[in-house]
Motif scaffolding. Structure first.
Motif, PDB file in Angstrom:
ATOM      1  N   LYS A   1       0.845  -1.188   0.000  1.00  0.00           N
ATOM      2  CA  LYS A   1       0.000   0.000   0.000  1.00  0.00           C
ATOM      3  C   LYS A   1       0.881   1.239   0.000  1.00  0.00           C
ATOM      4  O   LYS A   1       1.792   1.361   0.824  1.00  0.00           O
ATOM      5  N   MET A   2       0.617   2.147  -0.920  1.00  0.00           N
ATOM      6  CA  MET A   2       1.295   3.435  -0.942  1.00  0.00           C
ATOM      7  C   MET A   2       0.641   4.307   0.126  1.00  0.00           C
ATOM      8  O   MET A   2      -0.530   4.683   0.007  1.00  0.00           O
ATOM      9  N   LEU A   3       1.367   4.613   1.191  1.00  0.00           N
ATOM     10  CA  LEU A   3       0.770   5.318   2.316  1.00  0.00           C
ATOM     11  C   LEU A   3       0.566   6.802   2.023  1.00  0.00           C
ATOM     12  O   LEU A   3       1.310   7.421   1.249  1.00  0.00           O
ATOM     13  N   ALA A   4      -0.440   7.366   2.661  1.00  0.00           N
ATOM     14  CA  ALA A   4      -0.734   8.792   2.575  1.00  0.00           C
ATOM     15  C   ALA A   4      -0.478   9.437   3.930  1.00  0.00           C
ATOM     16  O   ALA A   4      -0.191   8.753   4.922  1.00  0.00           O
TER      17      ALA A   4
ATOM     18  N   ASP B   1      -2.224   8.133   7.028  1.00  0.00           N
ATOM     19  CA  ASP B   1      -1.940   6.752   7.440  1.00  0.00           C
ATOM     20  C   ASP B   1      -0.906   6.796   8.552  1.00  0.00           C
ATOM     21  O   ASP B   1       0.309   6.850   8.300  1.00  0.00           O
TER      22      ASP B   1
ATOM     23  N   SER C   1      -2.111  13.479  -0.232  1.00  0.00           N
ATOM     24  CA  SER C   1      -1.666  12.507  -1.231  1.00  0.00           C
ATOM     25  C   SER C   1      -0.660  11.544  -0.629  1.00  0.00           C
ATOM     26  O   SER C   1      -0.221  11.695   0.512  1.00  0.00           O
ATOM     27  N   LYS C   2      -0.283  10.527  -1.411  1.00  0.00           N
ATOM     28  CA  LYS C   2       0.713   9.574  -0.940  1.00  0.00           C
ATOM     29  C   LYS C   2       2.021  10.310  -0.657  1.00  0.00           C
ATOM     30  O   LYS C   2       2.407  11.241  -1.366  1.00  0.00           O
ATOM     31  N   ASP C   3       2.688   9.875   0.407  1.00  0.00           N
ATOM     32  CA  ASP C   3       3.829  10.652   0.906  1.00  0.00           C
ATOM     33  C   ASP C   3       5.177   9.970   0.720  1.00  0.00           C
ATOM     34  O   ASP C   3       6.190  10.436   1.237  1.00  0.00           O
TER      35      ASP C   3
ATOM     36  N   LYS D   1      10.000   6.818   3.581  1.00  0.00           N
ATOM     37  CA  LYS D   1      10.012   7.817   2.519  1.00  0.00           C
ATOM     38  C   LYS D   1      11.441   8.036   2.016  1.00  0.00           C
ATOM     39  O   LYS D   1      12.385   8.082   2.795  1.00  0.00           O
TER      40      LYS D   1
ATOM     41  N   GLU E   1       7.559   1.939  -6.121  1.00  0.00           N
ATOM     42  CA  GLU E   1       6.757   2.924  -6.848  1.00  0.00           C
ATOM     43  C   GLU E   1       7.059   2.892  -8.345  1.00  0.00           C
ATOM     44  O   GLU E   1       6.135   2.900  -9.174  1.00  0.00           O
TER      45      GLU E   1
END
Length: 445
Positions: A24-27, A30, A126-128, A149, A158
């Motif tokens: 899951k691409m975290l935001a 999250d 948005s995703k971070d 990140k 990604e």
């Protein structure tokens, strides 16, 4: 140390026994305070294993919660259990979030899961750049790893995985590639189905708890024979039968979806026999039956009981009362048998995400029964519990019990429980997002 690319993490997951994985691409929202958002529907319940669902008495509105056997992996490749991890299910929206995943776990990525200060947040949440990867074992353990990140792993996922997915096909949880992924293995399923069809007329058998296959003489052996040829011992587990697939065999236009017993009400308290004695009908001097069928909101011709869906909005297709359920009510509108939504939700999601429906013919020679399985099968993939309830509200799924009480010459009674939720083959398409009829000897499946 950590992982520099998704292949390294995949190899480590495989060594842990992981057979299925998602990322899951975290935001920004999250985090440990807002919880981890896992989806705007209950679809995620088909992807992740969880424990017993219970009612969660929220201040505003009750919700569901379900524990998860969850372990955090750190950059030293050590892992420990996060004992308070659970799913929170919000049926009002609907929505699923992961909660309690940091407390009591030394290997948890606590620093990277803290809320972002308000003044540092973007306007669109948005995703971070962080990526959460979840690995699932056949024992229903979930291993989690957080790619921070700007890390090489997060960038690799990604660029190599997420960005190559078309925009309209991206999900909250996307599949993380594993070389040994065998969950819902369609190819293996088709191979076993071909073996069964190639046997032509197959004698009726059943695999017993000792693992030995023996002849089976009762007329309901079509499903048992199919399971035996797949190496399956019949059981009531809420898990798919074979490599992620639920197997269903049928000979007529109507088949049984599942056979759960009520978990509340008089039926649950006194048992099937006493319930049938009270509400059933006499068919002979030594037999009493409790039968249906029961269709939602319609009177039953041979019973004073009526079936209702308490807590499900038939117009919106949403669960509105988390403590509700499928109920049989008497003439005073009092529930006498209840299948709670919390119990059925787990059963349905675990077993029916991938389902195979196979037809057969039967014949009897002397005292032996034989079955011939057809090469045209139906495959249902992708479902949610509200789809099942919506089908019930439309009268497509009915409760069709066959509870029997037999009396001996001394007046002693013996009961046999048989609760069945049944549907016609033509209506199965209402239960799945994808429902296809295929020829198992046609490679284009």
């Amino acid at each position: 140390m950590g992982f520099s690319n998704h292949k390294e993490l995949s190899d480590f997951f495989i060594r842990l026994g992981v057979t299925q994985s998602f990322y899951k691409m975290l935001a920004e929202n999250d985090n440990s305070k807002q919880q981890l958002y896992l989806g705007g529907s209950f679809d995620v319940l088909q992807q992740l294993p969880f424990g017993e669902i219970t009612v969660y008495p929220d201040n505003k509105e009750p919700n569901y919660k379900a524990p998860m056997d969850f372990y955090w992996i750190n950059d030293s490749l050590n892992y420990e259990k996060a004992p308070n991890t659970q799913l929170i299910l919000y049926p009002k929206y609907p929505e699923v979030r992961l909660s309690g995943f940091l407390k009591g776990c030394p290997t948890a990525p606590s620093k990277d899961m803290q809320p972002i200060p308000k003044e540092q947040r973007s306007t669109n949440n948005s995703k971070d750049g962080r990526v959460l990867i979840l690995g699932i074992t056949p024992e229903r353990k979930v291993f989690g790893y957080l790619a921070p990140k700007h890390s090489s792993l997060s960038k690799d996922i990604e660029n190599s995985l997420y960005n190559v997915i078309p925009l309209n096909e991206r999900k909250v949880l996307n599949e993380f590639p594993l070389e040994t992924n065998n969950i819902a293995d369609k190819h293996a399923l088709i191979i076993k189905l071909r073996e069964l069809v190639n046997k032509d007329w197959t004698p009726s058998v059943r695999m017993y708890p000792d693992g030995i296959i023996r002849p089976y003489t009762a007329p309901n052996g079509g499903g048992y024979t199919m399971e035996a040829n797949f190496g399956i011992i019949p059981n009531g587990d809420a898990e798919p039968d074979y490599k992620g697939w639920e197997l269903k065999a049928y000979s007529k236009t109507t088949l049984t979806l599942m056979t759960p017993e009520p978990d509340k009400g008089l039926y649950h308290d006194v048992g099937a026999k006493e319930f049938a004695i009270k509400y059933g009908h006499i068919v002979s001097d030594n037999e009493r039956y409790f039968t249906g069928p029961f269709v939602v909101n319609k009177p039953c011709k041979i019973s004073d009981l009526r079936m209702v869906l308490n807590g499900f909005n038939e117009t919106t297709g949403k669960l509105e009362n988390i403590s509700g359920g499928i109920m049989l009510i008497d003439t005073n509108n009092e529930p006498v048998a209840i299948w709670s939504f919390s119990g059925l939700l787990k059963h349905w999601c675990n077993k029916h995400q991938h389902a195979c429906y196979m037809r057969y013919d039967s014949k009897k020679e002397n005292e032996n029964i034989f079955y011939k399985y057809k090469p045209i099968v139906h495959l249902g993939e992708g479902t949610e519990f509200p789809l099942f309830l919506q089908a019930m509200s439309k009268g497509l799924v009915r409760y069709d019990p066959a509870i029997k009480v037999i009396y001996d010459e001394r007046g002693n009674s013996k009961g046999k429980a048989r609760s069945q939720f049944r549907i016609t083959v033509n209506n199965l398409t209402n239960l799945y997002y994808s429902f296809k009829k295929i020829d198992i000897f046609n490679n284009d499946f």
